[in-house]
Design an enzyme around this catalytic site. Structure first.
Site, short mmCIF file in Angstrom:
data_model
loop_
_atom_site.label_atom_id
_atom_site.label_comp_id
_atom_site.label_asym_id
_atom_site.label_seq_id
_atom_site.Cartn_x
_atom_site.Cartn_y
_atom_site.Cartn_z
N ASP A 37 -6.47 -30.65 32.90
CA ASP A 37 -6.59 -30.36 34.34
C ASP A 37 -5.19 -30.09 34.91
O ASP A 37 -4.27 -30.89 34.73
CB ASP A 37 -7.22 -31.59 35.02
CG ASP A 37 -7.68 -31.33 36.43
OD1 ASP A 37 -7.92 -30.16 36.78
OD2 ASP A 37 -7.83 -32.31 37.19
N ILE B 171 -14.73 -32.80 39.60
CA ILE B 171 -15.07 -34.02 40.35
C ILE B 171 -14.26 -35.19 39.80
O ILE B 171 -14.42 -35.58 38.64
CB ILE B 171 -16.59 -34.32 40.23
CG1 ILE B 171 -17.40 -33.16 40.82
CG2 ILE B 171 -16.93 -35.65 40.91
CD1 ILE B 171 -18.90 -33.29 40.68
N HIS C 71 -12.47 -26.40 42.50
CA HIS C 71 -11.72 -27.66 42.47
C HIS C 71 -12.03 -28.44 43.74
O HIS C 71 -12.67 -27.92 44.66
CB HIS C 71 -10.21 -27.39 42.39
CG HIS C 71 -9.76 -27.08 41.01
ND1 HIS C 71 -8.95 -27.90 40.29
CD2 HIS C 71 -10.06 -26.03 40.20
CE1 HIS C 71 -8.75 -27.38 39.09
NE2 HIS C 71 -9.41 -26.23 39.01
N GLY C 72 -11.57 -29.67 43.79
CA GLY C 72 -11.75 -30.48 45.01
C GLY C 72 -13.20 -30.57 45.41
O GLY C 72 -13.52 -30.51 46.60
P1 13P Z 1 -11.80 -34.13 43.86
O1 13P Z 1 -10.58 -34.82 44.34
O2 13P Z 1 -12.58 -33.50 44.99
O3 13P Z 1 -12.68 -34.98 43.03
O4 13P Z 1 -11.32 -32.90 42.95
C1 13P Z 1 -10.93 -33.11 41.64
C2 13P Z 1 -10.29 -31.89 41.04
O5 13P Z 1 -10.35 -30.80 41.55
C3 13P Z 1 -9.55 -32.10 39.78
O6 13P Z 1 -8.90 -30.94 39.36
O1 G3H Z 2 -6.13 -32.79 40.14
C1 G3H Z 2 -6.57 -33.79 40.61
C2 G3H Z 2 -7.26 -34.85 39.88
O2 G3H Z 2 -7.96 -35.61 40.83
C3 G3H Z 2 -6.35 -35.68 39.01
O3 G3H Z 2 -5.67 -36.63 39.75
O4 G3H Z 2 -3.29 -36.40 38.98
O5 G3H Z 2 -4.12 -38.48 40.10
O6 G3H Z 2 -4.82 -37.93 37.77
P1 G3H Z 2 -4.38 -37.40 39.11
ZN ZN Z 3 -8.10 -29.69 40.84
#
Ligand code: 13P
Ligand code: G3H
Ligand code: ZN
Length: 360
Positions: A83, A276, A232-233
């Site tokens: 990610d 998520i 995302h998000g």
């Molecule tokens: P959320 O913070 O909405 O769960 O999004 C996670 C995300 O986009 C990780 O890349």
């Molecule tokens: O990209 C966002 C994800 O919620 C990952 O979060 O970098 O705190 O592990 P993190």
């Molecule tokens: Zn993200």
């Protein structure tokens, strides 16, 4: 064993019209709960690890944990995805540890705080695609900058994402530029910006089209019908979880996330991967608070972790069912990385030319 690439999984999802949640993990309990949820409804799975997760858990631990989860659930196709990779080295080391998919997020510079320009994004994403495809690994790119259409701000509350105010233009992916970006980079999946942001505080009211621009998804899908789109998000920050969190001593101001029905609408218009993390964190944290408040003498961590895993399992299963992922694991015959690499070399997986079929 069923380690699947993102590309093969999303091609299957596109053929059958479903979406796949991508859940973030940092520890064993999250891995167990996500896989149990998937196994309980026969859903293929995307498990993703951020740079933060990799340094929290250690690459070796993460890699061996995923091996174990795979061995426990050999019937579930499992995509291990990086990610928000911030530079080539982050993507290359992930591949070395068994990730079958990487995100090169070139919408931001390597500091993951500064918005990058288009040429930088194309250049670095294309280089990662070239490297990853040699070994059959998939690549997700991002065009547009995640942030709020309500106040134009970045998303620093979670400690990552762009800093300061950004223009409306940057916050909404331009559909024409998306076509150019996919052609130039050959990404397997494209993350787009349309008003979502990471973390719990996405919207100060139930989002409508002004602050959650689902029309952008539809416009991009019309222009790029063969490209897999990524939201995302996309946590929904369910009211029920906010309530439990606050009932047991939490202090989360009222907030709104992305409604599940909007995600389902996106899935009808080319969204195949739905990120998520926040909902998973909130489900577990609310359960911790409940145990801590109701059983003040409890000190066995398992007594906290088990209800947290139950809450996470329930959340994941719900998303598998709502997104149509459930019931699809057994329909997928996993293609190994060397064969994926051969197909890339043969030009059979260009997003502009066509999609791989399960029979191919
Ligand atoms: P959320 O913070 O909405 O769960 O999004 C996670 C995300 O986009 C990780 O890349
Ligand atoms: O990209 C966002 C994800 O919620 C990952 O979060 O970098 O705190 O592990 P993190
Ligand atoms: Zn993200």
């Amino acid at each position: 064993m069923a380690r699947i690439t993102l590309r093969q999984l999303l091609d299957h999802a596109a053929e059958r019209g479903y979406g796949v949640p991508a859940f973030n993990i940092n520890n064993m309990e999250q891995g167990l709960a996500i896989m149990e949820a998937a196994a309980s409804c026969d859903a293929p799975v995307i498990i993703q690890a951020s740079r933060g997760a990799r340094s929290y858990a250690n690459d070796i631990m993460l890699a061996k944990m995923i091996d174990a989860l795979e061995e426990m659930h050999p019937q579930i196709p499992l995509c291990l995805h990086l990610d928000h990779g911030n530079e080539e080295a982050t993507c290359a080391t992930a591949i070395r540890y068994g990730f079958t998919s990487v995100m090169m997020d070139g919408s931001l510079k390597a500091d993951a705080k500064t918005a990058a320009d288009y040429d930088y994004n194309v250049d670095i994403t294309r280089r990662v695609v070239e490297m990853a495809h040699w070994v059959g690994v998939s690549v997700e790119g991002e065009l547009g900058v995640l942030g709020s259409l309500e106040h134009g701000g970045g998303e620093q509350e979670d400690g990552h994402g762009v800093e300061g105010k950004i223009s409306h233009d940057q916050l909404l992916t331009d559909p024409d530029q998306a076509v150019d970006f996919v052609r130039a980079t050959k990404v397997d999946a494209l993350a787009i910006a349309m008003g979502t942001s990471h973390g719990a505080y996405k919207f100060t009211r139930k989002p409508d089209g002004e602050i959650l621009a689902m029309r952008v998804v539809e416009e991009i899908h019309t222009r790029l019908p063969n490209t897999h789109l990524v939201m995302h998000g996309s946590s929904s920050v369910p009211q029920a979880l906010q309530d439990v969190f606050n009932q047991f001593g939490g202090e989360m101001p009222q907030t709104w996330g992305v409604p599940v029905e909007e995600i389902v609408r996106g899935i009808k218009h080319g969204v195949r991967k739905v990120n998520i993390d926040t909902d998973c964190r909130l489900a577990m944290a609310a359960a911790f608070r409940k145990v801590a408040t109701q059983s003040k003498s409890e000190f066995d961590p398992r007594k906290f972790l088990k209800p947290a895993m139950d809450a996470l399992r329930e959340l994941c299963r719900d998303r598998f069912e709502q997104f149509g992922t459930a019931g699809n694991a057994a329909r997928i015959k996993v293609v190994a990385l060397p064969e994926m690499a051969r197909r890339y070399r043969a030009g059979a997986l260009d997003p502009q030319i066509g999609k791989m079929t399960q029979a191919a």
